[in-house]
Design a protein around this motif. Structure first.
Motif, PDB file in Angstrom:
ATOM      1  N   ILE A  10       0.871  -1.173   0.000  1.00  0.00           N
ATOM      2  CA  ILE A  10       0.000   0.000   0.000  1.00  0.00           C
ATOM      3  C   ILE A  10       0.911   1.227   0.000  1.00  0.00           C
ATOM      4  O   ILE A  10       1.479   1.578   1.026  1.00  0.00           O
ATOM      5  CB  ILE A  10      -0.943   0.002   1.224  1.00  0.00           C
ATOM      6  N   PRO A  11       1.100   1.849  -1.166  1.00  0.00           N
ATOM      7  CA  PRO A  11       2.014   2.992  -1.242  1.00  0.00           C
ATOM      8  C   PRO A  11       1.425   4.238  -0.581  1.00  0.00           C
ATOM      9  O   PRO A  11       0.226   4.307  -0.326  1.00  0.00           O
ATOM     10  CB  PRO A  11       2.197   3.199  -2.747  1.00  0.00           C
ATOM     11  N   GLY A  12       2.296   5.189  -0.316  1.00  0.00           N
ATOM     12  CA  GLY A  12       1.841   6.461   0.247  1.00  0.00           C
ATOM     13  C   GLY A  12       0.912   7.193  -0.704  1.00  0.00           C
ATOM     14  O   GLY A  12       0.005   7.906  -0.294  1.00  0.00           O
ATOM     15  N   ARG A  13       1.136   7.014  -2.008  1.00  0.00           N
ATOM     16  CA  ARG A  13       0.272   7.575  -3.045  1.00  0.00           C
ATOM     17  C   ARG A  13      -0.021   6.472  -4.054  1.00  0.00           C
ATOM     18  O   ARG A  13       0.787   5.602  -4.279  1.00  0.00           O
ATOM     19  CB  ARG A  13       0.982   8.711  -3.772  1.00  0.00           C
ATOM     20  N   GLY A  14      -1.160   6.531  -4.669  1.00  0.00           N
ATOM     21  CA  GLY A  14      -1.477   5.553  -5.706  1.00  0.00           C
ATOM     22  C   GLY A  14      -2.291   4.391  -5.178  1.00  0.00           C
ATOM     23  O   GLY A  14      -2.695   4.361  -4.017  1.00  0.00           O
ATOM     24  N   ASP A  15      -2.512   3.437  -6.057  1.00  0.00           N
ATOM     25  CA  ASP A  15      -3.343   2.288  -5.735  1.00  0.00           C
ATOM     26  C   ASP A  15      -2.530   1.172  -5.092  1.00  0.00           C
ATOM     27  O   ASP A  15      -1.339   1.021  -5.372  1.00  0.00           O
ATOM     28  CB  ASP A  15      -3.989   1.746  -7.016  1.00  0.00           C
ATOM     29  N   PRO A  16      -3.179   0.356  -4.251  1.00  0.00           N
ATOM     30  CA  PRO A  16      -2.506  -0.818  -3.688  1.00  0.00           C
ATOM     31  C   PRO A  16      -2.025  -1.752  -4.798  1.00  0.00           C
ATOM     32  O   PRO A  16      -2.629  -1.833  -5.867  1.00  0.00           O
ATOM     33  CB  PRO A  16      -3.594  -1.482  -2.852  1.00  0.00           C
ATOM     34  N   ASP A  25      18.731  -1.287  -1.598  1.00  0.00           N
ATOM     35  CA  ASP A  25      20.172  -1.260  -1.784  1.00  0.00           C
ATOM     36  C   ASP A  25      20.713  -0.474  -0.608  1.00  0.00           C
ATOM     37  O   ASP A  25      20.762   0.756  -0.652  1.00  0.00           O
ATOM     38  CB  ASP A  25      20.519  -0.617  -3.116  1.00  0.00           C
ATOM     39  N   GLY A  26      21.032  -1.182   0.483  1.00  0.00           N
ATOM     40  CA  GLY A  26      21.350  -0.508   1.744  1.00  0.00           C
ATOM     41  C   GLY A  26      20.079   0.152   2.240  1.00  0.00           C
ATOM     42  O   GLY A  26      19.018  -0.461   2.233  1.00  0.00           O
ATOM     43  N   PRO A  27      20.132   1.431   2.612  1.00  0.00           N
ATOM     44  CA  PRO A  27      18.933   2.117   3.079  1.00  0.00           C
ATOM     45  C   PRO A  27      18.072   2.708   1.955  1.00  0.00           C
ATOM     46  O   PRO A  27      17.034   3.294   2.202  1.00  0.00           O
ATOM     47  CB  PRO A  27      19.498   3.233   3.957  1.00  0.00           C
ATOM     48  N   THR A  28      18.515   2.536   0.707  1.00  0.00           N
ATOM     49  CA  THR A  28      17.835   3.150  -0.435  1.00  0.00           C
ATOM     50  C   THR A  28      16.887   2.168  -1.121  1.00  0.00           C
ATOM     51  O   THR A  28      17.273   1.039  -1.425  1.00  0.00           O
ATOM     52  CB  THR A  28      18.865   3.637  -1.470  1.00  0.00           C
ATOM     53  N   ILE A  29      15.657   2.599  -1.364  1.00  0.00           N
ATOM     54  CA  ILE A  29      14.705   1.798  -2.126  1.00  0.00           C
ATOM     55  C   ILE A  29      15.045   1.974  -3.604  1.00  0.00           C
ATOM     56  O   ILE A  29      14.939   3.069  -4.146  1.00  0.00           O
ATOM     57  CB  ILE A  29      13.255   2.237  -1.858  1.00  0.00           C
ATOM     58  N   SER A  30      15.471   0.871  -4.243  1.00  0.00           N
ATOM     59  CA  SER A  30      15.811   0.964  -5.661  1.00  0.00           C
ATOM     60  C   SER A  30      14.626   0.592  -6.549  1.00  0.00           C
ATOM     61  O   SER A  30      14.614   0.938  -7.729  1.00  0.00           O
ATOM     62  CB  SER A  30      17.020   0.081  -5.984  1.00  0.00           C
ATOM     63  N   TYR A  31      13.637  -0.124  -5.996  1.00  0.00           N
ATOM     64  CA  TYR A  31      12.434  -0.459  -6.753  1.00  0.00           C
ATOM     65  C   TYR A  31      11.321  -0.793  -5.767  1.00  0.00           C
ATOM     66  O   TYR A  31      11.557  -1.420  -4.741  1.00  0.00           O
ATOM     67  CB  TYR A  31      12.666  -1.678  -7.662  1.00  0.00           C
ATOM     68  N   ALA A  32      10.117  -0.376  -6.109  1.00  0.00           N
ATOM     69  CA  ALA A  32       8.923  -0.764  -5.352  1.00  0.00           C
ATOM     70  C   ALA A  32       7.775  -0.840  -6.344  1.00  0.00           C
ATOM     71  O   ALA A  32       7.451   0.152  -6.995  1.00  0.00           O
ATOM     72  CB  ALA A  32       8.619   0.249  -4.259  1.00  0.00           C
ATOM     73  N   GLY A  33       7.202  -2.017  -6.502  1.00  0.00           N
ATOM     74  CA  GLY A  33       6.105  -2.177  -7.444  1.00  0.00           C
ATOM     75  C   GLY A  33       5.757  -3.636  -7.653  1.00  0.00           C
ATOM     76  O   GLY A  33       6.135  -4.494  -6.864  1.00  0.00           O
ATOM     77  N   VAL A  51       2.124  -7.529   4.224  1.00  0.00           N
ATOM     78  CA  VAL A  51       1.811  -6.155   3.826  1.00  0.00           C
ATOM     79  C   VAL A  51       3.032  -5.255   4.005  1.00  0.00           C
ATOM     80  O   VAL A  51       3.742  -5.358   4.994  1.00  0.00           O
ATOM     81  CB  VAL A  51       0.645  -5.580   4.679  1.00  0.00           C
ATOM     82  N   VAL A  52       3.242  -4.369   3.035  1.00  0.00           N
ATOM     83  CA  VAL A  52       4.231  -3.295   3.141  1.00  0.00           C
ATOM     84  C   VAL A  52       3.466  -1.994   2.935  1.00  0.00           C
ATOM     85  O   VAL A  52       2.735  -1.843   1.966  1.00  0.00           O
ATOM     86  CB  VAL A  52       5.334  -3.418   2.065  1.00  0.00           C
ATOM     87  N   MET A  53       3.599  -1.075   3.900  1.00  0.00           N
ATOM     88  CA  MET A  53       2.958   0.229   3.742  1.00  0.00           C
ATOM     89  C   MET A  53       3.652   1.246   4.638  1.00  0.00           C
ATOM     90  O   MET A  53       4.274   0.871   5.639  1.00  0.00           O
ATOM     91  CB  MET A  53       1.465   0.155   4.053  1.00  0.00           C
ATOM     92  N   PRO A  54       3.577   2.524   4.289  1.00  0.00           N
ATOM     93  CA  PRO A  54       4.217   3.560   5.099  1.00  0.00           C
ATOM     94  C   PRO A  54       3.679   3.540   6.528  1.00  0.00           C
ATOM     95  O   PRO A  54       2.479   3.365   6.750  1.00  0.00           O
ATOM     96  CB  PRO A  54       3.825   4.865   4.400  1.00  0.00           C
ATOM     97  N   GLY A  55       4.595   3.658   7.473  1.00  0.00           N
ATOM     98  CA  GLY A  55       4.202   3.704   8.876  1.00  0.00           C
ATOM     99  C   GLY A  55       3.919   2.346   9.486  1.00  0.00           C
ATOM    100  O   GLY A  55       3.622   2.232  10.667  1.00  0.00           O
ATOM    101  N   TYR A  56       4.036   1.284   8.709  1.00  0.00           N
ATOM    102  CA  TYR A  56       3.773  -0.070   9.176  1.00  0.00           C
ATOM    103  C   TYR A  56       5.109  -0.712   9.510  1.00  0.00           C
ATOM    104  O   TYR A  56       5.786  -1.255   8.654  1.00  0.00           O
ATOM    105  CB  TYR A  56       3.048  -0.857   8.080  1.00  0.00           C
ATOM    106  N   ASP A  57       5.521  -0.589  10.757  1.00  0.00           N
ATOM    107  CA  ASP A  57       6.806  -1.131  11.189  1.00  0.00           C
ATOM    108  C   ASP A  57       6.717  -2.649  11.282  1.00  0.00           C
ATOM    109  O   ASP A  57       5.680  -3.206  11.631  1.00  0.00           O
ATOM    110  CB  ASP A  57       7.204  -0.577  12.557  1.00  0.00           C
ATOM    111  N   ALA A  58       7.828  -3.306  10.998  1.00  0.00           N
ATOM    112  CA  ALA A  58       7.844  -4.764  11.042  1.00  0.00           C
ATOM    113  C   ALA A  58       9.110  -5.255  11.710  1.00  0.00           C
ATOM    114  O   ALA A  58      10.157  -4.633  11.620  1.00  0.00           O
ATOM    115  CB  ALA A  58       7.761  -5.325   9.630  1.00  0.00           C
ATOM    116  N   ASP A  59       8.986  -6.357  12.403  1.00  0.00           N
ATOM    117  CA  ASP A  59      10.142  -7.074  12.926  1.00  0.00           C
ATOM    118  C   ASP A  59      10.386  -8.241  11.978  1.00  0.00           C
ATOM    119  O   ASP A  59       9.486  -9.046  11.727  1.00  0.00           O
ATOM    120  CB  ASP A  59       9.883  -7.593  14.339  1.00  0.00           C
ATOM    121  N   VAL A  60      11.588  -8.292  11.421  1.00  0.00           N
ATOM    122  CA  VAL A  60      11.901  -9.286  10.398  1.00  0.00           C
ATOM    123  C   VAL A  60      13.275  -9.883  10.677  1.00  0.00           C
ATOM    124  O   VAL A  60      14.196  -9.171  11.074  1.00  0.00           O
ATOM    125  CB  VAL A  60      11.906  -8.645   8.985  1.00  0.00           C
TER     126      VAL A  60
END
Length: 92
Positions: A10-16, A25-33, A51-60
């Motif tokens: 669920i992106p910050g903008r756009g459709d799920p 790539d380290g702390p940088t998002i190189s692709y999301a889609g 689920v991956v979405m902004p503000g949704y913290d996860a323990d992995v």
């Protein structure tokens, strides 16, 4: 390189996006889609989540071996490749 495979993003903008991938790539998002459109990431560690979405913290945890095949890998710190707590990488 880290690869997070999610049933739903669920992106910050756009459709799920169902069946999504996030490449880090380290702390940088190189692709999301969509996973079908993701670039190749040979050797990337893959983490699976619902689920991956902004503000949704996860323990992995990322491990060298599948704990479903051998649960003892969880007791061996040498088998743990990476740890994220509350969405922040703390090991690996």
């Amino acid at each position: 390189m880290q690869r997070i495979a999610a049933d739903l993003m669920i992106p910050g903008r756009g459709d799920p996006v169902a069946d999504a991938v996030v490449l880090l790539d380290g702390p940088t998002i190189s692709y999301a889609g969509p996973a079908a459109e993701a670039p190749e990431a040979p050797g990337a560690e893959t983490v699976r989540t619902a689920v991956v979405m902004p503000g949704y913290d996860a323990d992995v945890l990322t491990l060298d071996h599948d704990p479903l095949d051998d649960i003892t890998v969880l007791a061996d710190p040498e088998q743990v490749r990476g740890v994220w707590q509350a969405g922040r990488r703390v090991k690996g």
